[in-house]
Design an enzyme around this catalytic site. Sequence first.
Site, short mmCIF file in Angstrom:
data_model
loop_
_atom_site.label_atom_id
_atom_site.label_comp_id
_atom_site.label_asym_id
_atom_site.label_seq_id
_atom_site.Cartn_x
_atom_site.Cartn_y
_atom_site.Cartn_z
N ARG A 137 34.41 43.18 37.53
CA ARG A 137 35.60 43.91 38.08
C ARG A 137 36.31 44.93 37.44
O ARG A 137 36.47 46.03 38.08
CB ARG A 137 36.56 42.77 38.58
CG ARG A 137 37.67 43.23 39.35
CD ARG A 137 38.68 42.42 39.90
NE ARG A 137 39.25 41.63 38.95
CZ ARG A 137 40.05 40.44 39.21
NH1 ARG A 137 40.76 40.22 40.48
NH2 ARG A 137 40.48 39.60 38.27
N TYR A 190 47.03 40.65 29.61
CA TYR A 190 46.63 39.35 28.95
C TYR A 190 46.12 39.62 27.77
O TYR A 190 45.21 40.59 27.74
CB TYR A 190 45.91 38.42 29.73
CG TYR A 190 46.67 37.62 30.87
CD1 TYR A 190 47.89 37.48 30.98
CD2 TYR A 190 45.88 37.36 32.06
CE1 TYR A 190 48.57 36.89 32.20
CE2 TYR A 190 46.47 36.40 33.04
CZ TYR A 190 47.82 36.35 33.12
OH TYR A 190 48.28 35.82 34.08
N ARG A 203 50.82 41.83 40.17
CA ARG A 203 51.41 40.64 40.84
C ARG A 203 51.76 40.65 42.07
O ARG A 203 51.64 39.79 42.93
CB ARG A 203 52.69 40.45 39.83
CG ARG A 203 52.60 39.96 38.55
CD ARG A 203 51.60 38.87 38.34
NE ARG A 203 51.30 38.63 36.62
CZ ARG A 203 50.57 37.61 36.56
NH1 ARG A 203 49.77 36.85 37.26
NH2 ARG A 203 50.39 37.30 35.31
N GLU A 308 48.17 27.29 43.23
CA GLU A 308 48.69 28.68 43.26
C GLU A 308 48.89 29.20 44.63
O GLU A 308 48.25 28.47 45.53
CB GLU A 308 47.22 29.45 42.62
CG GLU A 308 47.16 30.85 42.58
CD GLU A 308 46.02 31.50 42.20
OE1 GLU A 308 45.58 31.25 41.13
OE2 GLU A 308 45.33 32.22 43.00
#
Length: 318
Positions: A137, A190, A203, A308
């Site tokens: 991706r 990250y 987000r 989640e």
Amino acid sequence: MICQTGLHTPSGQHLLGIIDHGAEGDTDAPCNGPPMASIAMNIMGGGGGREIWYTDQEVSYGIAGEICYAQSDNLLFGVAHYPANEIAQDAYQAYRNIIRLTRRAGVTQLIRAWNYFPNINGDQADLERYRRFCLGRYEALADAGFSLAEDLPAASAVGSRHGDLWIIFLAGNGAARQVENPLQTSAFRYPPTYGPRSPSFCRAKRFVYGQEDYLFVSGTASIRGHETVYPGDPIGQCATTVDNLRALLAQAGADNPHQLGTEATWKVYIRNTDDFRAIKAFLDQALDPTSHILYLCGDICRKALLVEIEGVIDMRQS
Ligand code: 3EB
């Protein structure tokens, strides 16, 4: 734009596409109408597990290779169906073709992507399949010139029981703003301990077009900074996730972030069926009573994460 779980088409609305989370397996049915995704997951609560997307704009349908899509004046809704074998390459191909299609269609913003494939926490040639997916991706978005701080879609990446790689996406023309959570490290930043390429998603994405104003909230979990908190504790994770959602809504400019929207649609992914009752009892209190909530059993992309939550919020009533 509306997302709902009922089967009856609301009057004046046109179908963008259908996501069937409760499918037994992949359908090879030729797509000559609305795009349709068949994802093999177990439905734990919230009706038949079907999510149906509508718009009040006129819609036309098309096919481009492995992608079926619906297009209106401002929106492009698509379902990309690829093998899930060498998942980095499959993800690369899928994203490359999704971006090509949106550009050819004259659509500038990738708003939201839902990624489903099997064995997401399994290893393939010594690297977890989720991390391989992130590699492919990332490369596709980087090749297309995406800016990590501006152009990333909101996203979810969740494991299905079996079958292919299904990517459902929404693109559009309008004002799209990437929203990050002050309590969490941006996923695209990250550190490499979580994989050779950071996950390429924001987000949340706030998308304003015509009279409409939506916040697409990415899959949100029990992560603070970049670390998983409350391992082994589904309710601790749920509470942390709800706090994360509130911080994100505040950051997005919601009038009442604590309420978490009115008539919002939520999808809750739960790793272990045994945790469903406790998680549902918690969320029945935490989410607004007008919420529409679909509970699905699926593997989440860090092994220690048990739950989640993602959502779509109408910012005109938040
Ligand atoms: C996280 O916050 C949990 O790779 O597209 C959530 C939403 C997660 C989307 C993705 C991953 C993705 O890192 C995992």
